[in-house]
Design a protein around this motif. Sequence first.
Motif, PDB file in Angstrom:
ATOM      1  N   TYR A  50       6.679 -13.182   3.874  1.00 57.39           N
ATOM      2  CA  TYR A  50       7.917 -13.416   3.129  1.00 57.39           C
ATOM      3  C   TYR A  50       8.928 -12.316   3.448  1.00 57.39           C
ATOM      4  O   TYR A  50      10.136 -12.540   3.450  1.00 57.39           O
ATOM      5  CB  TYR A  50       7.581 -13.457   1.638  1.00 57.39           C
ATOM      6  N   SER A  51       8.388 -11.128   3.734  1.00 58.44           N
ATOM      7  CA  SER A  51       9.243  -9.970   3.962  1.00 58.44           C
ATOM      8  C   SER A  51       8.650  -9.131   5.084  1.00 58.44           C
ATOM      9  O   SER A  51       7.420  -9.070   5.245  1.00 58.44           O
ATOM     10  CB  SER A  51       9.331  -9.130   2.683  1.00 58.44           C
ATOM     11  N   VAL A  52       9.505  -8.453   5.835  1.00 60.97           N
ATOM     12  CA  VAL A  52       9.029  -7.543   6.881  1.00 60.97           C
ATOM     13  C   VAL A  52       8.153  -6.446   6.269  1.00 60.97           C
ATOM     14  O   VAL A  52       7.234  -5.928   6.915  1.00 60.97           O
ATOM     15  CB  VAL A  52      10.213  -6.960   7.693  1.00 60.97           C
ATOM     16  N   ALA A  53       8.404  -6.131   4.979  1.00 59.74           N
ATOM     17  CA  ALA A  53       7.589  -5.110   4.312  1.00 59.74           C
ATOM     18  C   ALA A  53       6.125  -5.545   4.265  1.00 59.74           C
ATOM     19  O   ALA A  53       5.212  -4.706   4.324  1.00 59.74           O
ATOM     20  CB  ALA A  53       8.131  -4.859   2.900  1.00 59.74           C
ATOM     21  N   GLN A  54       5.879  -6.860   4.157  1.00 60.98           N
ATOM     22  CA  GLN A  54       4.499  -7.360   4.163  1.00 60.98           C
ATOM     23  C   GLN A  54       3.856  -7.176   5.536  1.00 60.98           C
ATOM     24  O   GLN A  54       2.654  -6.915   5.629  1.00 60.98           O
ATOM     25  CB  GLN A  54       4.465  -8.845   3.796  1.00 60.98           C
ATOM     26  N   ALA A  93      16.746  -5.443   6.777  1.00 55.41           N
ATOM     27  CA  ALA A  93      15.405  -5.211   6.229  1.00 55.41           C
ATOM     28  C   ALA A  93      14.484  -4.668   7.325  1.00 55.41           C
ATOM     29  O   ALA A  93      13.694  -3.739   7.086  1.00 55.41           O
ATOM     30  CB  ALA A  93      14.851  -6.508   5.640  1.00 55.41           C
TER      31      ALA A  93
END
Lengths: 388, 81
Positions: free
Chosen positions: A118-122, A147
């Motif tokens: 869902y997010s690059v952080a994941q 991001a």
Amino acid sequence: MNPLEFRDPARARELSEALERTVSAIGRNPVSVMHVCGSHEQAIARFGLRATLPRALNVIMGPGCPVCITDMPEIDEGVALALQGVRVATYGDMIRVPGSAGSLADARAAGARVDVVYSVAQAVELARQSSEEVVFFGTGFETTAVATAAVLLDNPPANFSVLSAHKFIPPVMEIVSEMPDTRVEGFLAAGHAATITGSGIFEPFVARHHIPVVVAGFEPLDILAALLCLVEMIRDKRAEVANMFPRCVTREGNRNAQEQLWKVFRPIGGRWRGIAHIPNGNLRLRDEFAHVDARKRFTIDVNALWHRAPSTLVRQCICGNIMAGIASPSDCPLFGRECVPDQPVGACMVSSEGTCRIWHQYGGVPDLRAPATDGCLRCVPTPEGGMA
Amino acid sequence: MTAVVDFWGVKRRVRLDLCDEPVQVGDYVLNHVGFAIRRIPSEDVQTTLELYEQLLRENTGQGPEDLMAADVRGEIEAGRS
């Protein structure tokens, strides 16, 4: 804050009537404006706005679907990396987009490690939790590029790198407005992207091309009010930048996010799928970030894909013309027949932000006044549209 | 730095390092792919609504009071918090 305030049917009706009057006053048919954002098309379709717009107002979806404009060679790079045994993480719709020889989903079916995030952080978390190489296949416009920049500036683990297919919207508006077949008289700019870049970024474009630009939000009233503002400028032959999303967008934009974006990325020219070569339209990692650049870290063997036979249907796909605003999904011989959401031929049918996918789901221009006589599907706006 | 954001009932952790200004508990933010990209000041929500009303006044010569059906106003008031 209550989102219903931006869906008030009474105000929507007033705005629609004002649009009708203003477009009539222009006296030309059609008056063509373009939006460059998949989220705008989703809102227009979901809330049934096309049925309430003046017949003479042609609202074209431009190259605003990030999945759709990712070029085939870029997808091939991601597929080749995955097939080489590197773990690839990317945003949801990306994995189903066909490259020249299959998609990331096909690679996964063939045994490759492909993760949807869902997010690059994941994706960074995936790398933290394992010792294997994790490549984030970064797609999308400035909103997702910032991001990607933020995680690269936040000491990602040594086994994390980025394959950037990020794109930058303002340059493509220059190219599309110069396409002889398109004839765009005004642009709706995406509120999310402008939150980052600021509405001021469109000022040089407006000065050069004398085409008005209105920054728009994503609720029905945001879009209707922005369209009204745009056609008023067209009627008055005024070319200015207007900000109709002031709760999020300022003239200067988000300076903090801009700094991080340009610290990590540099703009270079490159192809947008089906559109054209766009000068400064692609975002690549700067040399200082070579150590986290998957193109530098790995030898990506795209040639290894060539023994796979490309689909012959792909040659009939007119996604490019649809994204350039010179064709509608219904003009495509494959639309709704060989090309459907479960078995997409072109990128526009894959993404939930793709024109073909949205038209397939909601119908294109739902005609609420006349009964169907031409065998086409008619759709009724969903109840939550509230446009009664 | 991260914050827990309530998306109409769904709670998610969101990163704050791209935000344009410091946020406090109770603020509204614009979220994109797990990152807050803007703190939305409540007065700006009002500005947007006033902008619509101004547009309509110029176009119709009517005041905003004429535009809001009583039932919709009630619905909005009920949901305002």
